[in-house]
Design a protein around this motif. Sequence first.
Motif, PDB file in Angstrom:
ATOM      1  N   ILE A 137       0.863  -1.180   0.000  1.00  9.05           N
ATOM      2  CA  ILE A 137       0.000   0.000   0.000  1.00  9.05           C
ATOM      3  C   ILE A 137       0.899   1.228   0.000  1.00  9.05           C
ATOM      4  O   ILE A 137       1.537   1.557   1.006  1.00  9.05           O
ATOM      5  N   SER A 138       0.979   1.887  -1.149  1.00  8.40           N
ATOM      6  CA  SER A 138       1.886   3.033  -1.303  1.00  8.40           C
ATOM      7  C   SER A 138       1.501   3.837  -2.539  1.00  8.40           C
ATOM      8  O   SER A 138       1.430   3.281  -3.642  1.00  8.40           O
ATOM      9  N   ASP A 153      -2.277   4.353  -1.381  1.00  9.73           N
ATOM     10  CA  ASP A 153      -2.790   4.616  -0.046  1.00  9.73           C
ATOM     11  C   ASP A 153      -4.218   5.129  -0.160  1.00  9.73           C
ATOM     12  O   ASP A 153      -4.658   5.570  -1.222  1.00  9.73           O
ATOM     13  N   GLY A 165       1.050   2.019   4.957  1.00 10.32           N
ATOM     14  CA  GLY A 165      -0.171   2.719   5.324  1.00 10.32           C
ATOM     15  C   GLY A 165      -0.542   2.645   6.790  1.00 10.32           C
ATOM     16  O   GLY A 165      -1.684   2.932   7.155  1.00 10.32           O
ATOM     17  N   ARG A 208      -2.182  10.219   4.625  1.00 13.68           N
ATOM     18  CA  ARG A 208      -2.690   9.207   3.683  1.00 13.68           C
ATOM     19  C   ARG A 208      -2.559   7.780   4.220  1.00 13.68           C
ATOM     20  O   ARG A 208      -2.963   6.830   3.567  1.00 13.68           O
ATOM     21  N   ASP A 209      -1.985   7.595   5.416  1.00 16.34           N
ATOM     22  CA  ASP A 209      -1.852   6.270   6.034  1.00 16.34           C
ATOM     23  C   ASP A 209      -3.191   5.884   6.655  1.00 16.34           C
ATOM     24  O   ASP A 209      -3.478   6.199   7.805  1.00 16.34           O
ATOM     25  N   THR A 239      -4.609   2.544   6.327  1.00 20.81           N
ATOM     26  CA  THR A 239      -4.809   1.096   6.342  1.00 20.81           C
ATOM     27  C   THR A 239      -5.609   0.644   7.566  1.00 20.81           C
ATOM     28  O   THR A 239      -6.552  -0.137   7.421  1.00 20.81           O
TER      29      THR A 239
END
Length: 188
Positions: free
Chosen positions: A22-23, A60, A86, A92-93, A95
């Motif tokens: 996730i990036s 993200d 994330g 934007r993190d 998760t």
Amino acid sequence: MTGETRSPNGDPAVARIGIITISDRASRGAYEDKSGPAIEAWLKAAITSPWVADYRVIPDGMESVRDTLLTLCDAEQLDLILTTGGTGPAPRDLTPEAMAEVVEKPLPGFGEQMRRISLNEVPTAILSRQEAGVRGKTLIVNLPGKPASIAVCLNAVFPAIPYCLDLIGAARIETDPAVVAAFRPKGA
């Protein structure tokens, strides 16, 4: 039969494992993803039973993470999903927030153990928001984004993963005890 999951033709089931990076930057190709391959390399060394990887790199954000997890759990019916990235405090993190919308049974001990063991390596481990939980017959575990931290965290929590998969009715995973000894109660 020893409790082993079998495919419709009677062969031992092949575990299906999602590896999700996730990036924003890796999903755009701005840099090479090293975290997903680090997870896959660790799994190749640790797992001795048959398994296949479903590898993805996604941006993200709440929707991208949530929707990917829902697809992999509900439509693809993967046994295990390992995410990387994330989980920090950056805007934007998201998760963990996406996980909260997906999991039916949170398993907070996974995140607690990963943070505890990571604090031996780096003081910023307290910023990490790794989570784990179950949706249907899928276990989802969020790992940190740094490749070196991935191995530390997998070494800490993977001993419990095969038995958790047994308990939720997912495919059975066997490990190489020289890499990681899976724990199962006697008779399991």
